[in-house]
Design a protein around this motif. Structure first.
Motif, PDB file in Angstrom:
ATOM      1  N   GLN A  26     -97.242 -17.636 -41.750  1.00  0.00           N
ATOM      2  CA  GLN A  26     -97.108 -19.724 -42.401  1.00  0.00           C
ATOM      3  C   GLN A  26     -97.171 -20.011 -41.204  1.00  0.00           C
ATOM      4  O   GLN A  26     -95.786 -20.014 -40.637  1.00  0.00           O
ATOM      5  N   ALA A  27     -98.077 -21.989 -41.652  1.00  0.00           N
ATOM      6  CA  ALA A  27     -97.440 -23.161 -40.345  1.00  0.00           C
ATOM      7  C   ALA A  27     -96.040 -23.093 -41.202  1.00  0.00           C
ATOM      8  O   ALA A  27     -95.859 -22.960 -42.287  1.00  0.00           O
ATOM      9  N   PRO A  28     -95.204 -24.095 -40.601  1.00  0.00           N
ATOM     10  CA  PRO A  28     -93.582 -24.822 -41.067  1.00  0.00           C
ATOM     11  C   PRO A  28     -94.715 -25.804 -41.146  1.00  0.00           C
ATOM     12  O   PRO A  28     -95.695 -26.391 -41.435  1.00  0.00           O
ATOM     13  N   ALA A  29     -93.639 -26.564 -41.460  1.00  0.00           N
ATOM     14  CA  ALA A  29     -94.026 -27.843 -42.593  1.00  0.00           C
ATOM     15  C   ALA A  29     -94.686 -29.149 -41.177  1.00  0.00           C
ATOM     16  O   ALA A  29     -94.457 -29.105 -40.219  1.00  0.00           O
ATOM     17  N   THR A  66    -122.163 -20.105 -36.873  1.00  0.00           N
ATOM     18  CA  THR A  66    -120.990 -20.534 -36.901  1.00  0.00           C
ATOM     19  C   THR A  66    -120.104 -20.058 -36.823  1.00  0.00           C
ATOM     20  O   THR A  66    -119.760 -19.774 -37.896  1.00  0.00           O
ATOM     21  N   VAL A  67    -119.122 -19.880 -36.063  1.00  0.00           N
ATOM     22  CA  VAL A  67    -117.595 -19.087 -36.563  1.00  0.00           C
ATOM     23  C   VAL A  67    -116.557 -20.407 -35.650  1.00  0.00           C
ATOM     24  O   VAL A  67    -115.866 -20.634 -34.710  1.00  0.00           O
ATOM     25  N   ILE A  68    -115.901 -21.118 -36.699  1.00  0.00           N
ATOM     26  CA  ILE A  68    -115.460 -22.531 -36.547  1.00  0.00           C
ATOM     27  C   ILE A  68    -113.671 -21.649 -36.285  1.00  0.00           C
ATOM     28  O   ILE A  68    -113.294 -20.706 -37.765  1.00  0.00           O
ATOM     29  N   GLU A  69    -112.423 -22.132 -35.752  1.00  0.00           N
ATOM     30  CA  GLU A  69    -111.465 -21.218 -36.315  1.00  0.00           C
ATOM     31  C   GLU A  69    -110.726 -22.227 -35.678  1.00  0.00           C
ATOM     32  O   GLU A  69    -110.103 -22.705 -34.560  1.00  0.00           O
ATOM     33  N   TYR A  70    -109.610 -22.316 -36.815  1.00  0.00           N
ATOM     34  CA  TYR A  70    -108.124 -22.728 -36.434  1.00  0.00           C
ATOM     35  C   TYR A  70    -106.963 -22.680 -36.209  1.00  0.00           C
ATOM     36  O   TYR A  70    -107.208 -21.075 -36.776  1.00  0.00           O
ATOM     37  N   ALA A 180    -107.796 -28.930 -41.292  1.00  0.00           N
ATOM     38  CA  ALA A 180    -107.132 -28.456 -41.695  1.00  0.00           C
ATOM     39  C   ALA A 180    -106.326 -28.960 -42.762  1.00  0.00           C
ATOM     40  O   ALA A 180    -106.390 -27.956 -44.368  1.00  0.00           O
ATOM     41  N   ALA A 181    -105.958 -29.416 -43.028  1.00  0.00           N
ATOM     42  CA  ALA A 181    -105.411 -30.080 -44.143  1.00  0.00           C
ATOM     43  C   ALA A 181    -106.174 -30.091 -45.341  1.00  0.00           C
ATOM     44  O   ALA A 181    -106.526 -29.915 -46.837  1.00  0.00           O
ATOM     45  N   GLN A 186    -102.618 -22.960 -45.299  1.00  0.00           N
ATOM     46  CA  GLN A 186    -101.056 -23.352 -44.443  1.00  0.00           C
ATOM     47  C   GLN A 186    -100.590 -22.417 -44.055  1.00  0.00           C
ATOM     48  O   GLN A 186     -99.566 -22.794 -42.988  1.00  0.00           O
ATOM     49  N   GLY A 187    -101.656 -22.579 -42.615  1.00  0.00           N
ATOM     50  CA  GLY A 187    -101.073 -21.476 -42.014  1.00  0.00           C
ATOM     51  C   GLY A 187    -102.541 -20.843 -40.592  1.00  0.00           C
ATOM     52  O   GLY A 187    -103.807 -21.777 -40.943  1.00  0.00           O
TER      53      GLY A 187
END
Length: 223
Positions: A26-29, A66-70, A180-181, A186-187
Protein backbone atom coordinates in the motif's frame (compact mmCIF):
# COMPACT_ATOMS: atom_id res chain seq x y z
CA UNK A 1 -5.63 -16.32 -12.20
CA UNK A 2 -7.83 -14.80 -9.51
CA UNK A 3 -9.92 -12.24 -11.39
CA UNK A 4 -12.15 -10.47 -8.88
CA UNK A 5 -13.81 -7.81 -11.01
CA UNK A 6 -13.66 -5.90 -14.28
CA UNK A 7 -12.86 -2.19 -14.62
CA UNK A 8 -13.39 0.06 -17.64
CA UNK A 9 -10.26 1.73 -18.99
CA UNK A 10 -10.29 4.19 -21.88
CA UNK A 11 -12.69 3.98 -24.78
CA UNK A 12 -14.73 0.91 -23.96
CA UNK A 13 -11.72 -1.26 -23.09
CA UNK A 14 -12.31 -3.81 -20.36
CA UNK A 15 -9.41 -4.49 -18.06
CA UNK A 16 -9.40 -7.49 -15.77
CA UNK A 17 -8.20 -6.61 -12.30
CA UNK A 18 -6.16 -9.41 -10.78
CA UNK A 19 -5.69 -9.19 -7.02
CA UNK A 20 -3.03 -11.33 -5.40
CA UNK A 21 -3.25 -11.26 -1.61
CA UNK A 22 -0.06 -10.15 0.09
CA UNK A 23 1.72 -9.40 -3.15
CA UNK A 24 0.75 -5.77 -2.85
CA UNK A 25 2.30 -2.84 -1.00
CA UNK A 26 0.00 0.00 0.00
CA UNK A 27 1.26 3.43 -0.96
CA UNK A 28 1.10 6.32 1.51
CA UNK A 29 -1.01 9.38 0.76
CA UNK A 30 -0.12 10.43 -2.77
CA UNK A 31 0.28 13.95 -4.06
CA UNK A 32 -2.37 14.62 -6.73
CA UNK A 33 -1.16 14.82 -10.32
CA UNK A 34 -1.19 18.25 -11.89
CA UNK A 35 -4.33 19.02 -13.87
CA UNK A 36 -2.36 19.61 -17.07
CA UNK A 37 -0.82 16.14 -16.93
CA UNK A 38 -3.95 14.43 -15.62
CA UNK A 39 -5.93 15.72 -18.60
CA UNK A 40 -3.70 13.66 -20.93
CA UNK A 41 -5.08 10.45 -19.41
CA UNK A 42 -8.59 11.03 -20.73
CA UNK A 43 -8.39 8.43 -23.53
CA UNK A 44 -5.70 6.11 -22.21
CA UNK A 45 -5.55 2.51 -23.29
CA UNK A 46 -2.68 0.02 -22.96
CA UNK A 47 -0.98 1.16 -26.17
CA UNK A 48 -1.14 4.84 -25.22
CA UNK A 49 0.69 4.01 -21.99
CA UNK A 50 3.72 2.88 -23.98
CA UNK A 51 4.41 6.38 -25.31
CA UNK A 52 5.50 9.65 -23.76
CA UNK A 53 8.26 10.78 -21.40
CA UNK A 54 7.37 8.32 -18.64
CA UNK A 55 7.94 5.22 -20.80
CA UNK A 56 11.39 3.64 -20.41
CA UNK A 57 11.67 0.69 -22.81
CA UNK A 58 13.55 -2.52 -22.01
CA UNK A 59 13.39 -6.04 -23.38
CA UNK A 60 12.49 -6.31 -27.06
CA UNK A 61 11.35 -2.87 -28.30
CA UNK A 62 9.47 -4.63 -31.11
CA UNK A 63 7.92 -7.25 -28.84
CA UNK A 64 4.36 -8.37 -29.52
CA UNK A 65 3.38 -8.35 -25.83
CA UNK A 66 4.08 -5.36 -23.60
CA UNK A 67 4.49 -5.52 -19.83
CA UNK A 68 4.10 -2.07 -18.23
CA UNK A 69 5.25 -1.77 -14.63
CA UNK A 70 4.64 1.09 -12.18
CA UNK A 71 7.14 0.78 -9.34
CA UNK A 72 9.08 2.37 -6.50
CA UNK A 73 12.63 1.34 -5.59
CA UNK A 74 11.65 1.45 -1.91
CA UNK A 75 8.83 -1.06 -2.40
CA UNK A 76 9.72 -4.55 -1.07
CA UNK A 77 7.28 -6.28 -3.40
CA UNK A 78 8.76 -4.46 -6.40
CA UNK A 79 12.18 -5.77 -5.37
CA UNK A 80 10.81 -9.26 -4.85
CA UNK A 81 9.11 -9.42 -8.25
CA UNK A 82 12.03 -7.79 -10.11
CA UNK A 83 13.87 -11.10 -10.84
CA UNK A 84 10.59 -12.62 -12.01
CA UNK A 85 10.03 -9.87 -14.58
CA UNK A 86 13.63 -10.22 -15.77
CA UNK A 87 13.15 -13.99 -16.11
CA UNK A 88 9.91 -13.48 -18.01
CA UNK A 89 11.71 -11.33 -20.59
CA UNK A 90 14.65 -13.73 -20.80
CA UNK A 91 12.35 -16.71 -21.39
CA UNK A 92 10.32 -14.92 -24.06
CA UNK A 93 12.01 -12.79 -26.70
CA UNK A 94 8.66 -11.30 -27.67
CA UNK A 95 8.30 -9.34 -24.42
CA UNK A 96 8.63 -5.56 -24.37
CA UNK A 97 9.07 -4.08 -20.89
CA UNK A 98 7.95 -0.52 -20.15
CA UNK A 99 9.11 1.01 -16.86
CA UNK A 100 7.06 3.72 -15.18
CA UNK A 101 8.76 5.45 -12.27
CA UNK A 102 6.19 6.10 -9.55
CA UNK A 103 8.18 7.04 -6.42
CA UNK A 104 5.59 7.28 -3.67
CA UNK A 105 7.59 6.40 -0.56
CA UNK A 106 9.40 9.64 0.12
CA UNK A 107 12.45 11.67 -0.81
CA UNK A 108 14.85 8.72 -1.14
CA UNK A 109 12.50 7.02 -3.62
CA UNK A 110 12.25 10.22 -5.64
CA UNK A 111 16.03 10.65 -5.71
CA UNK A 112 16.54 7.04 -6.82
CA UNK A 113 14.03 7.40 -9.65
CA UNK A 114 15.48 10.70 -10.80
CA UNK A 115 19.01 9.27 -10.81
CA UNK A 116 17.87 6.16 -12.70
CA UNK A 117 16.13 8.30 -15.31
CA UNK A 118 19.28 10.44 -15.62
CA UNK A 119 21.29 7.26 -16.24
CA UNK A 120 19.61 6.99 -19.65
CA UNK A 121 21.88 9.72 -20.95
CA UNK A 122 24.89 7.57 -20.13
CA UNK A 123 23.26 4.40 -21.54
CA UNK A 124 23.44 2.90 -18.05
CA UNK A 125 19.74 2.82 -17.20
CA UNK A 126 19.25 -0.95 -17.05
CA UNK A 127 22.39 -1.50 -14.98
CA UNK A 128 21.40 1.23 -12.53
CA UNK A 129 17.82 -0.04 -12.34
CA UNK A 130 19.00 -3.56 -11.50
CA UNK A 131 21.40 -2.19 -8.89
CA UNK A 132 18.69 -0.11 -7.22
CA UNK A 133 16.32 -3.07 -7.09
CA UNK A 134 19.05 -4.98 -5.22
CA UNK A 135 19.61 -2.41 -2.45
CA UNK A 136 18.78 -4.03 0.90
CA UNK A 137 16.64 -2.34 3.52
CA UNK A 138 15.44 1.24 3.43
CA UNK A 139 16.85 3.55 0.83
CA UNK A 140 19.01 6.53 1.64
CA UNK A 141 21.09 8.81 -0.57
CA UNK A 142 24.36 7.13 0.36
CA UNK A 143 23.09 3.65 -0.56
CA UNK A 144 21.65 4.97 -3.80
CA UNK A 145 24.86 6.69 -4.85
CA UNK A 146 26.98 3.65 -3.98
CA UNK A 147 24.69 1.36 -5.97
CA UNK A 148 24.76 3.74 -8.95
CA UNK A 149 28.56 3.87 -8.87
CA UNK A 150 28.75 0.07 -8.69
CA UNK A 151 26.56 -0.03 -11.81
CA UNK A 152 29.08 2.09 -13.70
CA UNK A 153 27.28 5.43 -13.51
CA UNK A 154 29.39 8.60 -13.62
CA UNK A 155 27.78 10.40 -10.69
CA UNK A 156 29.18 13.82 -11.56
CA UNK A 157 27.76 13.60 -15.07
CA UNK A 158 24.47 12.25 -13.73
CA UNK A 159 24.17 15.15 -11.30
CA UNK A 160 24.63 17.55 -14.22
CA UNK A 161 21.87 15.74 -16.10
CA UNK A 162 19.61 16.03 -13.05
CA UNK A 163 20.10 19.78 -13.18
CA UNK A 164 20.19 20.41 -16.92
CA UNK A 165 17.35 18.03 -17.81
CA UNK A 166 15.23 18.49 -14.71
CA UNK A 167 12.17 19.46 -16.76
CA UNK A 168 12.27 16.20 -18.74
CA UNK A 169 12.63 14.13 -15.59
CA UNK A 170 9.84 16.06 -13.86
CA UNK A 171 7.56 15.43 -16.82
CA UNK A 172 8.31 11.69 -16.77
CA UNK A 173 7.47 11.42 -13.08
CA UNK A 174 4.36 13.58 -13.38
CA UNK A 175 3.01 11.59 -16.30
CA UNK A 176 3.53 8.27 -14.52
CA UNK A 177 1.80 9.63 -11.41
CA UNK A 178 -1.17 10.86 -13.45
CA UNK A 179 -1.48 7.50 -15.19
CA UNK A 180 -1.33 5.61 -11.90
CA UNK A 181 -4.14 7.81 -10.58
CA UNK A 182 -6.19 7.18 -13.72
CA UNK A 183 -5.64 3.44 -13.36
CA UNK A 184 -6.73 3.72 -9.70
CA UNK A 185 -3.56 2.09 -8.45
CA UNK A 186 -3.32 2.30 -4.67
CA UNK A 187 0.20 0.95 -4.26
CA UNK A 188 3.16 -0.64 -5.95
CA UNK A 189 3.85 -2.55 -8.05
CA UNK A 190 1.15 -2.17 -10.67
CA UNK A 191 1.23 -3.87 -14.07
CA UNK A 192 -0.63 -3.44 -17.34
CA UNK A 193 -0.32 -6.41 -19.70
CA UNK A 194 -2.66 -6.20 -22.67
CA UNK A 195 -6.15 -5.97 -21.21
CA UNK A 196 -5.01 -6.98 -17.71
CA UNK A 197 -4.50 -4.43 -14.96
CA UNK A 198 -2.64 -6.16 -12.13
CA UNK A 199 -2.21 -4.46 -8.75
CA UNK A 200 0.61 -6.40 -7.10
CA UNK A 201 3.16 -9.05 -7.96
CA UNK A 202 2.57 -12.39 -9.64
CA UNK A 203 4.58 -15.60 -9.89
CA UNK A 204 6.35 -16.48 -13.14
CA UNK A 205 3.89 -19.17 -14.23
CA UNK A 206 0.90 -16.85 -13.86
CA UNK A 207 2.68 -14.07 -15.74
CA UNK A 208 3.45 -16.48 -18.57
CA UNK A 209 -0.20 -17.53 -18.62
CA UNK A 210 -1.30 -13.90 -18.95
CA UNK A 211 1.27 -13.21 -21.68
CA UNK A 212 0.10 -16.27 -23.63
CA UNK A 213 -3.51 -15.14 -23.34
CA UNK A 214 -2.71 -11.59 -24.48
CA UNK A 215 -0.67 -12.91 -27.40
CA UNK A 216 -3.44 -15.28 -28.44
CA UNK A 217 -6.09 -12.54 -28.34
CA UNK A 218 -3.86 -10.18 -30.32
CA UNK A 219 -3.36 -12.75 -33.04
CA UNK A 220 -7.10 -13.42 -33.20
CA UNK A 221 -7.75 -9.69 -33.63
CA UNK A 222 -5.21 -9.49 -36.43
CA UNK A 223 -6.79 -12.32 -38.42
Amino acid sequence: MDSRYVHALGAGLLVTIVIVGAWWFQAPALAPATEAVADTTAELGPEALTHGPSAVVLGNPQGDVTVIEYFDYQCPVCRRVHPTIKQLAEDNEGIRIIHKHWPVFGAASVYASRLALAARWQDRYEEVHNAFMSIPGRLDEDKIRKAATSAGLDLAAAERSLDERAAEIDEALSQASAQAAFLRLQGTPGFVIGSYLIPGGLDLDTLKEIVADVRSKTREEQQ
